[in-house]
Design an enzyme around this catalytic site. Sequence first.
Site, mmCIF file in Angstrom:
data_model
loop_
_atom_site.group_PDB
_atom_site.id
_atom_site.type_symbol
_atom_site.label_atom_id
_atom_site.label_comp_id
_atom_site.label_asym_id
_atom_site.label_seq_id
_atom_site.Cartn_x
_atom_site.Cartn_y
_atom_site.Cartn_z
ATOM 1 N N ARG A 51 0.827 -1.213 0.000
ATOM 2 C CA ARG A 51 0.000 0.000 0.000
ATOM 3 C C ARG A 51 0.864 1.266 0.000
ATOM 4 O O ARG A 51 0.458 2.300 -0.508
ATOM 5 C CB ARG A 51 -0.963 -0.014 1.201
ATOM 6 C CG ARG A 51 -1.746 1.257 1.368
ATOM 7 C CD ARG A 51 -3.093 1.079 2.046
ATOM 8 N NE ARG A 51 -3.070 0.277 3.248
ATOM 9 C CZ ARG A 51 -2.493 0.630 4.408
ATOM 10 N NH1 ARG A 51 -1.873 1.781 4.535
ATOM 11 N NH2 ARG A 51 -2.556 -0.186 5.437
ATOM 12 N N TYR A 103 -12.738 18.509 -16.772
ATOM 13 C CA TYR A 103 -13.255 17.152 -16.659
ATOM 14 C C TYR A 103 -14.373 17.116 -15.611
ATOM 15 O O TYR A 103 -14.215 17.651 -14.512
ATOM 16 C CB TYR A 103 -12.111 16.211 -16.264
ATOM 17 C CG TYR A 103 -12.563 14.800 -16.025
ATOM 18 C CD1 TYR A 103 -13.049 14.022 -17.075
ATOM 19 C CD2 TYR A 103 -12.535 14.238 -14.756
ATOM 20 C CE1 TYR A 103 -13.482 12.733 -16.853
ATOM 21 C CE2 TYR A 103 -12.964 12.949 -14.530
ATOM 22 C CZ TYR A 103 -13.439 12.199 -15.588
ATOM 23 O OH TYR A 103 -13.873 10.930 -15.366
ATOM 24 N N ASP A 175 -3.609 19.228 -15.266
ATOM 25 C CA ASP A 175 -4.097 17.948 -15.777
ATOM 26 C C ASP A 175 -3.633 17.838 -17.230
ATOM 27 O O ASP A 175 -4.124 18.538 -18.103
ATOM 28 C CB ASP A 175 -5.633 17.906 -15.663
ATOM 29 C CG ASP A 175 -6.215 16.558 -16.064
ATOM 30 O OD1 ASP A 175 -5.564 15.828 -16.837
ATOM 31 O OD2 ASP A 175 -7.341 16.240 -15.618
ATOM 32 N N LYS A 200 -5.960 6.778 -19.729
ATOM 33 C CA LYS A 200 -6.202 7.264 -21.088
ATOM 34 C C LYS A 200 -5.009 6.965 -21.996
ATOM 35 O O LYS A 200 -4.718 5.809 -22.231
ATOM 36 C CB LYS A 200 -6.566 8.746 -21.034
ATOM 37 C CG LYS A 200 -7.598 9.100 -19.932
ATOM 38 C CD LYS A 200 -8.958 8.495 -20.181
ATOM 39 C CE LYS A 200 -9.931 8.637 -19.005
ATOM 40 N NZ LYS A 200 -10.108 9.970 -18.458
HETATM 41 C C1 LIG Z 1 -10.578 10.529 -17.285
HETATM 42 C C2 LIG Z 1 -10.052 11.817 -16.829
HETATM 43 C C3 LIG Z 1 -9.819 12.062 -15.469
HETATM 44 C C4 LIG Z 1 -10.149 11.050 -14.378
HETATM 45 O O1 LIG Z 1 -9.349 9.916 -14.467
HETATM 46 P P1 LIG Z 1 -9.849 8.436 -14.052
HETATM 47 O O2 LIG Z 1 -8.655 7.593 -14.360
HETATM 48 O O3 LIG Z 1 -11.067 8.123 -14.862
HETATM 49 O O4 LIG Z 1 -10.156 8.476 -12.586
HETATM 50 C C5 LIG Z 1 -9.277 13.299 -15.118
HETATM 51 N N1 LIG Z 1 -9.012 14.242 -16.052
HETATM 52 C C6 LIG Z 1 -9.238 14.040 -17.358
HETATM 53 C C7 LIG Z 1 -8.924 15.118 -18.337
HETATM 54 C C8 LIG Z 1 -9.762 12.829 -17.796
HETATM 55 O O5 LIG Z 1 -10.009 12.638 -19.104
#
Ligand SMILES: *Cc1c(COP(=O)(O)O)cnc(C)c1O
Length: 380
Positions: A51, A103, A175, A200
């Site tokens: 963890r 997001y 992000d 992604k």
């Molecule tokens: C999908 C996404 C997230 C969240 O990520 P998860 O892996 O689904 O928790 C945050 N920011 C952006 C731009 C995203 O496309």
Amino acid sequence: MKPETRAIHAGNAPDPATGAVAPPIQLATTFVHGPAAERHEGPEGGHEYQRESHPTQSRLEAALATIEGGAAALAFATGMAAIHALLSSLARGSRVLVPRDVYSGTRVLAREFLPELGIEPVFVDMTDPAAVRVALIDGAACVWVETPSNPRLEVSDLAAIAEAAHAAGAIVACDNTFATPALQHPLALGADVVMHSTTKYLGGHSDVMGGALVFARRDALHARVAHRRHLTGATLAPFNAWLILRGIRTLYVRVAQHCRNARAIAEFLVAHPKVARVHYPGLSGDPGHAVARRQMRDYGGMVSFAPVGGRDAALEVCRRVRLFTNATSLGGVESLIEHRASVEGAQPVTADDLVRLSVGLEHADDLIADLAQALDGPSA
Ligand SMILES: *Cc1c(COP(=O)(O)O)cnc(C)c1O
């Protein structure tokens, strides 16, 4: 060394135990230690309990820090876990500036959870550095930037925002999920932390969830967030760490093809008489183009557009496509389409005529033919 080369070799040393060229998946939850809890030494040692840290995750973190140009990285179970760990580490009583186009998970987390922690979210037009400077007059602990943004592909000027934020004593977190380090290096533009949904493009195959934070400095903030991950259990599982590491090896070649296909589709859509709007920072007429040209190497694989005819027309295009799959998420090899307002739940904020595309790695001609038949309606 060029970034493409680093993406192949970072965190990819042969297994010291066996010489295996591909990294092992180390599943152990616990690691031998000395009688006074002295940690095991050795090339992949230093772990105590999964963890807190584990060898496969450490390899991934080394790769993430390298490709983003950071001092340290922390991997998380999901992107949302990474966002939560960072924002909840900010001081009570502070403010966080959040982009108005962001997001949807980040928006909901900021609206619902931050106030519970005594942190006030302030939504601003992040594409306008002057609006950011005005919002900073009342102080902030953090400016959260998402560029290009989801789903409108809005572009924010990272260098200008970082300068304003630092002058006001705020950190900048970006992000970088849409751009990936193959196209944009927020830390080099002044950001303090980069966040990824590695679910992604980094994973790249729609088969693994993960998140990450990359820190410009291995400082007190990094330590606070690492402590939070350890104690809240937001750790990435070994197999997932391994899959994301594997995805990173092909990131640059995949993203290059995503960009080529997305550009071809954006140019097709912008010239189509049944398309009212196209959002793609690679188009010279896009409001974010000039800044994107300065801070990105290419414009990414995400395109959104609105067909002429509003919500009904948008839903009709989603119904008619054959090659694009109706599904949320992005960054995989297969092309996805989504009527964004429909997936945003009870109170969608996205315009109801907007269709979002995650352009995959199929041949651009096939993707364009599919969109053409979907826009033109059934042929005789
Ligand atoms: C999908 C996404 C997230 C969240 O990520 P998860 O892996 O689904 O928790 C945050 N920011 C952006 C731009 C995203 O496309």
